[in-house]
Design an enzyme around this catalytic site. Structure first.
Site, PDB file in Angstrom:
ATOM      1  N   ARG A 175       0.846  -1.210   0.000  1.00  0.00           N
ATOM      2  CA  ARG A 175       0.000   0.000   0.000  1.00  0.00           C
ATOM      3  C   ARG A 175       0.868   1.242   0.000  1.00  0.00           C
ATOM      4  NH1 ARG A 175       1.729   3.332   4.365  1.00  0.00           N
ATOM      5  NH2 ARG A 175       1.301   2.417   6.398  1.00  0.00           N
ATOM      6  N   GLU A 220      -6.530   7.486   7.668  1.00  0.00           N
ATOM      7  CA  GLU A 220      -5.437   8.310   8.218  1.00  0.00           C
ATOM      8  C   GLU A 220      -4.918   9.326   7.192  1.00  0.00           C
ATOM      9  OE1 GLU A 220      -2.478   6.110  10.334  1.00  0.00           O
ATOM     10  OE2 GLU A 220      -0.889   7.515   9.822  1.00  0.00           O
ATOM     11  N   ARG A 249      -5.470   5.663   0.834  1.00  0.00           N
ATOM     12  CA  ARG A 249      -4.557   4.544   0.988  1.00  0.00           C
ATOM     13  C   ARG A 249      -4.827   3.669  -0.230  1.00  0.00           C
ATOM     14  NH1 ARG A 249      -2.118   3.630   6.219  1.00  0.00           N
ATOM     15  NH2 ARG A 249      -1.280   5.694   6.667  1.00  0.00           N
ATOM     16  N   CYS A 251       0.959  11.204   9.249  1.00  0.00           N
ATOM     17  CA  CYS A 251       1.909  10.765  10.271  1.00  0.00           C
ATOM     18  C   CYS A 251       3.312  10.756   9.667  1.00  0.00           C
ATOM     19  CB  CYS A 251       1.544   9.362  10.751  1.00  0.00           C
ATOM     20  SG  CYS A 251       2.723   8.693  11.953  1.00  0.00           S
ATOM     21  N   THR A 260       5.753   8.986  10.181  1.00  0.00           N
ATOM     22  CA  THR A 260       6.345   7.649   9.966  1.00  0.00           C
ATOM     23  C   THR A 260       6.112   7.155   8.539  1.00  0.00           C
ATOM     24  OG1 THR A 260       4.326   6.552  10.708  1.00  0.00           O
ATOM     25  CG2 THR A 260       6.056   6.875  12.357  1.00  0.00           C
ATOM     26  N   ARG A 268       4.061   0.613   2.444  1.00  0.00           N
ATOM     27  CA  ARG A 268       4.263  -0.526   3.345  1.00  0.00           C
ATOM     28  C   ARG A 268       3.960  -1.773   2.537  1.00  0.00           C
ATOM     29  NH1 ARG A 268       2.489  -3.785   7.839  1.00  0.00           N
ATOM     30  NH2 ARG A 268       0.254  -3.436   7.486  1.00  0.00           N
ATOM     31  N   ARG A 317       3.917  -6.733  12.764  1.00  0.00           N
ATOM     32  CA  ARG A 317       2.597  -6.377  13.295  1.00  0.00           C
ATOM     33  C   ARG A 317       1.819  -7.662  13.514  1.00  0.00           C
ATOM     34  NH1 ARG A 317       0.695  -0.865   9.963  1.00  0.00           N
ATOM     35  NH2 ARG A 317       2.475   0.378  10.626  1.00  0.00           N
ATOM     36  N   GLU A 353      -1.643  -3.051  12.608  1.00  0.00           N
ATOM     37  CA  GLU A 353      -1.072  -2.283  13.711  1.00  0.00           C
ATOM     38  C   GLU A 353      -1.922  -2.432  14.971  1.00  0.00           C
ATOM     39  OE1 GLU A 353      -0.947   1.923  12.925  1.00  0.00           O
ATOM     40  OE2 GLU A 353       1.022   2.084  13.898  1.00  0.00           O
TER      41      GLU A 353
HETATM   42  P1  ADP Z   1      -1.658   0.042   6.985  1.00  0.00           P
HETATM   43  O1  ADP Z   1      -0.865  -0.988   6.305  1.00  0.00           O
HETATM   44  O2  ADP Z   1      -2.728   0.554   6.095  1.00  0.00           O
HETATM   45  O3  ADP Z   1      -0.792   1.068   7.587  1.00  0.00           O
HETATM   46  P2  ADP Z   1      -2.685  -1.719   9.180  1.00  0.00           P
HETATM   47  O4  ADP Z   1      -1.438  -2.226   9.825  1.00  0.00           O
HETATM   48  O5  ADP Z   1      -3.739  -1.230  10.091  1.00  0.00           O
HETATM   49  O6  ADP Z   1      -2.462  -0.487   8.224  1.00  0.00           O
HETATM   50  O7  ADP Z   1      -3.257  -2.854   8.257  1.00  0.00           O
HETATM   51  C1  ADP Z   1      -4.455  -2.664   7.571  1.00  0.00           C
HETATM   52  C2  ADP Z   1      -5.095  -3.970   7.179  1.00  0.00           C
HETATM   53  O8  ADP Z   1      -4.295  -4.611   6.200  1.00  0.00           O
HETATM   54  C3  ADP Z   1      -5.244  -4.950   8.329  1.00  0.00           C
HETATM   55  O9  ADP Z   1      -6.478  -5.610   8.203  1.00  0.00           O
HETATM   56  C4  ADP Z   1      -4.114  -5.917   8.081  1.00  0.00           C
HETATM   57  O10 ADP Z   1      -4.336  -7.214   8.605  1.00  0.00           O
HETATM   58  C5  ADP Z   1      -4.124  -5.971   6.570  1.00  0.00           C
HETATM   59  N1  ADP Z   1      -2.879  -6.484   6.013  1.00  0.00           N
HETATM   60  C6  ADP Z   1      -1.645  -6.009   6.125  1.00  0.00           C
HETATM   61  N2  ADP Z   1      -0.764  -6.757   5.454  1.00  0.00           N
HETATM   62  C7  ADP Z   1      -1.469  -7.779   4.886  1.00  0.00           C
HETATM   63  C8  ADP Z   1      -1.143  -8.887   4.062  1.00  0.00           C
HETATM   64  N3  ADP Z   1       0.114  -9.096   3.649  1.00  0.00           N
HETATM   65  N4  ADP Z   1      -2.145  -9.713   3.679  1.00  0.00           N
HETATM   66  C9  ADP Z   1      -3.428  -9.487   4.048  1.00  0.00           C
HETATM   67  N5  ADP Z   1      -3.795  -8.450   4.832  1.00  0.00           N
HETATM   68  C10 ADP Z   1      -2.831  -7.608   5.250  1.00  0.00           C
HETATM   69  N1  ARG Z   2       0.895   8.517  16.545  1.00  0.00           N
HETATM   70  C1  ARG Z   2       1.298   7.180  16.796  1.00  0.00           C
HETATM   71  C2  ARG Z   2       2.630   7.197  17.546  1.00  0.00           C
HETATM   72  O1  ARG Z   2       3.256   8.237  17.584  1.00  0.00           O
HETATM   73  C3  ARG Z   2       1.314   6.363  15.530  1.00  0.00           C
HETATM   74  C4  ARG Z   2       2.603   5.969  14.890  1.00  0.00           C
HETATM   75  C5  ARG Z   2       2.590   5.203  13.606  1.00  0.00           C
HETATM   76  N2  ARG Z   2       1.320   4.657  13.202  1.00  0.00           N
HETATM   77  C6  ARG Z   2       0.561   5.146  12.240  1.00  0.00           C
HETATM   78  N3  ARG Z   2      -0.573   4.505  11.969  1.00  0.00           N
HETATM   79  N4  ARG Z   2       0.871   6.206  11.570  1.00  0.00           N
HETATM   80  O2  ARG Z   2       3.009   6.185  18.085  1.00  0.00           O
END
Ligand code: ADP
Ligand code: ARG
Length: 341
Positions: A100, A199, A203, A245, A247, A254, A282, A287
């Site tokens: 993403r 966020e 995305r 954010c 990060t 990601r 994660r 997250e």
């Molecule tokens: P983001 O990647 O958008 O920062 P999250 O860590 O919250 O945010 O993940 C968002 C969603 O994507 C969650 O449901 C997570 O389980 C799913 N996800 C992340 N990586 C994978 C993957 N490789 N396969 C399937 N689902 C995934």
């Molecule tokens: N604001 C949170 C922190 O400072 C989030 C950090 C990263 N996560 C995110 N979804 N952007 O810990």
């Protein structure tokens, strides 16, 4: 928390009189960190201008977090000369793959600061562009408010839909007017997805079962090429794509796999090993979630000062190493998974 490390009283009095055109202030920048002592960063940007106006605070935080000197960020999506075969052809370890990127639009405030009218205008603009996608990227937009609770839960369960933004984002103002003018676009095969109004304004997500990283990555690249010239993304020559954010700055990418590592993840040094490979861990639902049955979400740890190509290469190399380590750990025994791992 990096906020506390870098916000000196002198800096605070210097910055607290400033406001961006969208009304973003120092207080709003740091509110989430003040509310949540367990924040890692503690800051959010309300718009592109925040990164310039509050740079005396934000740049040191970004440097500290990324290890990058902010001398310039470049993008490179090419995979020329890199291996493109499946990472785990027998499906022994990898359940699914996802790549993403986060994007905001240059003409609008970011989700922490955007007003109701602009949120609606941004949604309409984005949906118009999404409705022009053709071929395997073509799909339908579903406003969040139009989904039944059962439909919403089903999509969350299948890792397709975001949940109401977390407490850190809540403090940053992202949940205002929820769920209005947020939604999800997905292709018929559910492999191409766009979240609107989480966020970041967008995305943009490519995901599929199995370990086809190249296919997943190239689908995302194709989609981004189709948006070219239609959506003006917020970006900066030093910080890359601008995100709410810090990060996520840089590539805002990601790339992750859901991977089963029941033996390796029992080891106390599991996360440290991943970190040495440039990977972050994660839980099963992203997250702030827990792993289950030894299944973890493993992704690139760095987004700024690296190219998209670097991320692809690093994930490939790192995941290969983890699969080898898992096989070695399995041979040594320890079949049980510790709770939360
Ligand atoms: P983001 O990647 O958008 O920062 P999250 O860590 O919250 O945010 O993940 C968002 C969603 O994507 C969650 O449901 C997570 O389980 C799913 N996800 C992340 N990586 C994978 C993957 N490789 N396969 C399937 N689902 C995934
Ligand atoms: N604001 C949170 C922190 O400072 C989030 C950090 C990263 N996560 C995110 N979804 N952007 O810990």
């Amino acid at each position: 928390m990096l906020l506390h490390k870098h916000l000196t009283p002198e800096l605070k009095s210097r910055l607290e009189r400033l406001t961006t055109r969208n009304g973003w202030t120092l207080r709003k920048t740091i509110q989430s960190g003040l509310d949540h002592g367990d924040s890692q960063m503690g800051v959010y940007a309300g718009d592109s201008e925040s990164y310039a106006l509050f740079s005396p605070l934000l740049h040191p935080i970004i440097r500290d977090h990324s290890g990058h000197d902010l001398s310039g960020h470049t993008s490179d999506f090419s995979l020329d000369g890199l291996p493109q075969g499946d990472l785990d052809p027998t499906g022994e370890f990898i359940l699914s793959t996802r790549v993403r990127v986060g994007r905001n639009l240059a003409r609008y405030a970011f989700p922490p600061a955007i007003g109701a009218r602009d949120r609606a205008a941004l949604e309409a603009e984005v949906v118009q562009v999404l409705s022009g996608l053709r071929g395997h990227l073509a799909g339908k937009y579903h406003p969040l408010a139009s989904l039944s609770e059962a439909e919403r839960l089903e999509l969350v369960h299948h890792h397709v839909l975001f949940q109401q933004s977390d407490r850190f984002l809540d403090s940053a103002g992202v949940n205002r007017d929820w769920p209005r003018n947020r939604g999800i676009f997905h292709s018929a095969d559910m492999r191409f997805i766009v979240w609107v109004g989480e966020e970041d304004a967008l995305r943009i997500i490519s995901m599929q079962p199995g370990s086809g990283l190249a296919q997943t990555y190239l689908r995302l690249q194709t989609a981004l090429e189709q948006f070219d010239g239609q959506l003006d993304f917020a970006q900066d020559s030093r910080l890359g794509f601008l995100t709410a954010c810090p990060t996520n700055l840089g590539t805002a990418m990601r790339a992750s796999v859901l991977i089963r590592l029941p033996h390796l993840s029992r080891r106390p040094d599991f996360r440290a090993r991943c970190a040495r490979l440039g990977l972050a861990v994660r839980g099963l639902h992203g997250e702030h979630s827990e792993a289950r049955d030894g299944i973890h979400d493993v992704s690139n740890a760095t987004r700024l000062g690296v190219t998209e190509r670097d991320i692809y290469e690093q994930l490939r190399t790192g995941i290969h190493a983890l699969m080898e380590m898992e096989s070695a750990a399995r041979k040594r025994g320890h079949p049980k998974v510790a709770p939360g791992n």
